[in-house]
Design an enzyme around this catalytic site. Structure first.
Site, PDB file in Angstrom:
ATOM      1  CG  ASP A 130      -2.292   0.601   0.915  1.00 12.90           C
ATOM      2  OD1 ASP A 130      -2.350   1.838   0.888  1.00 12.90           O
ATOM      3  OD2 ASP A 130      -3.267  -0.131   0.704  1.00 12.90           O
ATOM      4  CG  HIS A 189      -5.375   3.753   1.027  1.00 13.48           C
ATOM      5  ND1 HIS A 189      -4.954   2.450   0.842  1.00 13.48           N
ATOM      6  CD2 HIS A 189      -6.647   3.804   0.546  1.00 13.48           C
ATOM      7  CE1 HIS A 189      -5.918   1.753   0.278  1.00 13.48           C
ATOM      8  NE2 HIS A 189      -6.954   2.544   0.079  1.00 13.48           N
ATOM      9  CB  SER A 517      -9.308   0.485   0.391  1.00 14.47           C
ATOM     10  OG  SER A 517      -8.732   0.696  -0.860  1.00 14.47           O
TER      11      SER A 517
END
Length: 741
Positions: A130, A189, A517
């Site tokens: 990620d 994220h 996600s």
């Protein structure tokens, strides 16, 4: 004079990144390593006069793929395709990220089930591919955890803002695979998804008082290995493939990939190729399905060996109640945390009447907005938070904004900077009519904080969650399952506000986000704990356990609802259903899909030995003449997707199941539920296992009776204790897919 065609040619010859897949066995003995071989190959390529810099070797791939990536011009890439040992040369693509109470909602409890039985996934390693990680967060504390395994040799890649102390008994490794100097997360994220998968316990977690409580990752005691592959510009194939390759070399047990890979054939998808290699080494690759719902054929990461996860809601809401001047009330959502709004109604103005239908910055008429609530239309490239910032900037009091038509009844909350209520499409239509037809429209917005309960029911399928049918092979149902992905509380970074706008200077340890996600790492954590519980199980068996025990009813006992329409969901939306951790710990039977099965599948869809060599990487060429399943749908997976057409009215699928229950000689009987448009027969109708024969096969025949667009059902094997459920999806090719059953 330079001709126009010459100019085009020069433009086309700009160097770019390419991935080159090689046949390992063809390496000349004169080269001591593959790196030297690959380097010698690119040194032989014709130079391009307009680009004096020589071609640059970026990565070598050693485990899940064989080959390298390099900076090349298109003509150099074409030359490479003729070099002995080269199987394929693919241009690099860039992909985008697919952006508390959730573990408990998935059935995890301290008293029984997967948490205590697996010791919370202790010492299982989850590789998070990620944007990196913010290591100082309490969610990544290594206190009380066992030391990193002796077998773990991967490094903690230090940088100017990422000292060696960033790694501990929770974060046991951190690497960078793009131009950043360190694994530090500057996007947020990666930090969010890592804490969902395997974050430590944190008391009194919240976002400005919302969702307050104890935050836990799904596999609380699992360890995290960080592989940073994404920056603001996206995530490239070459970086992702290098990260998966390194993760498998390092010895991770699960790869969590919340990145939406663009649509393309399996043999042109480096991530699908890398995932195949990871599965061959016993590593499950869990992927986000994408956020392109509710349109059909939008699911991503759809190779059958990938574990594809869609998003659902949990039983927690953040109500923002709109009361109109005529007394009618409507419940929307928001995470607004500023000065409480007045309990008295204020004037409302329609955005279009204030010079900006979509409430865009720099367009609103301040004289018409100041002190008022503005009804803003959704979309037009402006987020909910940005609309609020625009209204706030000209003295507005608050905003009401309906969902766009596509997201219907979905209520995704944002960390708004002005009193805001996001309402459903239906409620928005009513409020808009009131605002535009009343001479003096007024309204007030009340924020109710955090509400947990059965109204509305949960889980529901997120409207944004990407859907099937599988656009490549519709006989393979995707997504595989759904998991919590709407309004999820998890760790956050220090350099970006929770609303993710440039004008948000607030800082918080946690943030609430939505997306597949967020659903993906929930399943990654569950996979980690099942791996701990059953260390000898292959990825296919673990995936099967979560699929066949998934639930298709909500907490009110009714069928799952799709939030885009408010109607009953279907397997193309939710796959096998919503994950249930308690049932997954004891599935009874598993469909133990292995690499040989996947090779048979590739043969069946017409791949030749050269294309299959991309996946198997080495060894003798595959002879597909005796490896044809007859139909891609006969791949031994725990779901059935049937495609009829004018020439195909009967379809037969074969399956094989393995008894993994504690009773060694159970008898399983089958039950099929499906509308009368399709006749389904199963042979045999009973599976009688014994201690010497714990693997049995069966065949299912589907016959078209009355062609329509689509029908759905289920096939369940039961021994009185276990219910091993498989979804059935049937479509007739050439007929438009409806949005409801």
């Amino acid at each position: 004079m330079v001709s126009a065609s010459t100019v085009v040619s020069v433009e086309e010859e700009k160097p770019g990144s390419f991935i080159v897949f090689m046949l390992k066995s063809t390496k000349p003995r004169t080269f001591s390593t593959h790196y030297h071989w690959y380097s010698s190959i690119i040194r032989t390529l014709s130079p391009i006069s307009n680009h004096s810099k020589s071609s640059e070797l970026l990565y070598t791939y050693e485990r899940v793929a064989y080959g390298f990536s390099a900076r090349l011009t298109p003509s150099q890439a074409s030359q490479l395709r003729n070099v002995p040992g080269v199987i394929s040369v693919l241009p690099d693509h860039v992909h985008q990220l697919q952006t508390t109470r959730a573990p408990q909602f998935s059935g995890l409890t301290d008293s029984s089930g997967l948490w205590p039985h697996s010791d919370y996934g202790a010492d299982i390693i989850v590789g998070v591919v990620d944007t990196g990680i913010w290591p100082e967060r309490a969610s990544f504390s290594g206190e009380g955890l066992s030391p990193r395994p002796d077998s773990w040799l991967s490094k903690c890649q230090v940088g100017p803002d990422f000292p060696a102390t960033s790694c501990n008994n929770k974060i046991i490794g951190a690497r960078v695979f793009e131009s950043s100097l360190s694994p530090r997360d500057t996007d947020g994220h990666g930090t969010h998804v890592a804490s969902i998968a395997a974050g430590s316990i944190v008391e009194n977690a919240n976002l400005f008082g919302y969702a307050e409580g104890e935050a836990r990752g799904t596999a609380v005691k699992a360890k995290i290995a960080v592989y940073k592959v994404c920056l603001g510009s996206g995530c490239s194939d070459s970086d992702i493939l290098a990260a998966i390759d390194q993760a498998v070399i390092d010895g991770v047990d699960v790869v969590s990939l919340s990145i939406g890979v663009s649509a393309r054939p399996y043999y042109e998808d480096p991530i699908a190729i890398g995932a195949f290699g990871a599965v061959e080494y016993g590593v499950n690759v869990v992927c986000a399905a994408g956020n392109d719902g509710p349109n059909a054929y939008t699911a991503r990461n759809i190779a059958p060996w990938m574990f594809t996860v869609g998003a659902s809601t949990i039983d927690r809401e953040f109500p923002a109640v709109v009361t109109l001047g005529d007394g009618r009330t409507f419940t929307g959502t928001s995470l607004y945390s500023g000065v409480p709004p007045s309990p008295n109604p204020v004037s409302v103005v329609y955005g279009g009447d204030a010079n900006s239908l979509y409430c865009r910055s720099g367009q609103l008429d301040a004289l018409k907005v100041i002190g008022k609530i503005v009804f803003c239309e959704p979309g037009n490239g402006t987020s909910v938070v940005d609309k609020g910032v625009a209204v706030l900037g000209v003295g507005g009091y608050g905003i009401i904004i309906p969902n766009p038509q596509s997201t219907g009844f979905e209520l995704v909350a944002n960390a708004d900077m002005i009193p805001t209520a996001v309402v459903t499409v239906a409620d928005g239509d009513i409020i808009r009519e009131y605002v535009r037809s009343s001479q003096f429209p007024t309204a007030k917005i009340e924020f109710k904080g955090t509400v947990i309960g059965t109204s509305p029911s949960a889980p529901r399928v997120a409207a944004f969650s990407s859907r099937g049918p599988n656009y490549l092979t519709p006989e393979i149902l995707k997504p595989d399952v759904i998991a919590p992905g709407v309004n999820i509380l998890a760790a956050w970074i220090d350099t970006k506000g929770p609303s993710q706008t440039s004008t948000d200077y607030r800082r918080t340890e946690f943030n609430i986000m939505s997306g597949t996600s967020m659903a993906c790492p929930h399943v990654s954590g569950l996979v980690a704990m099942i791996q701990k519980l059953y260390p000898l199980w292959d990825p296919g068996a673990i995936k099967s356990a979560l699929m066949t025990t998934a639930v298709t009813v909500d907490n009110s006992g009714r069928s799952l609802i799709d939030l885009s329409t408010g109607q009953t969901s279907m397997p193309y939306y939710h796959g096998s259903g919503h994950v249930d951790s308690t049932k997954a710990a004891d599935p009874g039977l598993v469909y133990d899909t292995g690499i040989s099965d996947y090779v048979d599948f590739l043969c069946t869809i017409g791949y030749d030995s050269q294309k299959i060599a991309l996946f198997l990487r080495d060894g003798p060429p595959v002879n597909c003449s005796n490896r044809n399943l007859g139909n891609p749908g006969s791949l031994n997976i725990p779901s059935f997707s049937v495609v009829f057409n004018n020439n195909l009215r009967t379809v037969k699928y074969k399956r094989m199941v393995k008894n993994v229950g504690s009773i060694k000689n159970p008898v399983y009987n089958v039950a099929v539920t499906i509308p009368s448009n399709v006749l389904v027969t199963v042979s045999p109708t009973s599976l009688v296992f014994s201690e010497t024969n714990n693997i049995l096969s069966y065949e299912v025949t589907f016959t078209s009776v009355t062609p329509i667009d689509s029908v759905f059902g289920s096939l369940v094997w039961s021994d009185g204790t276990h219910a091993v459920r498989s979804p059935i999806a049937v479509i007739w090719q050439g007929v438009t897919l409806q949005s409801e059953i």
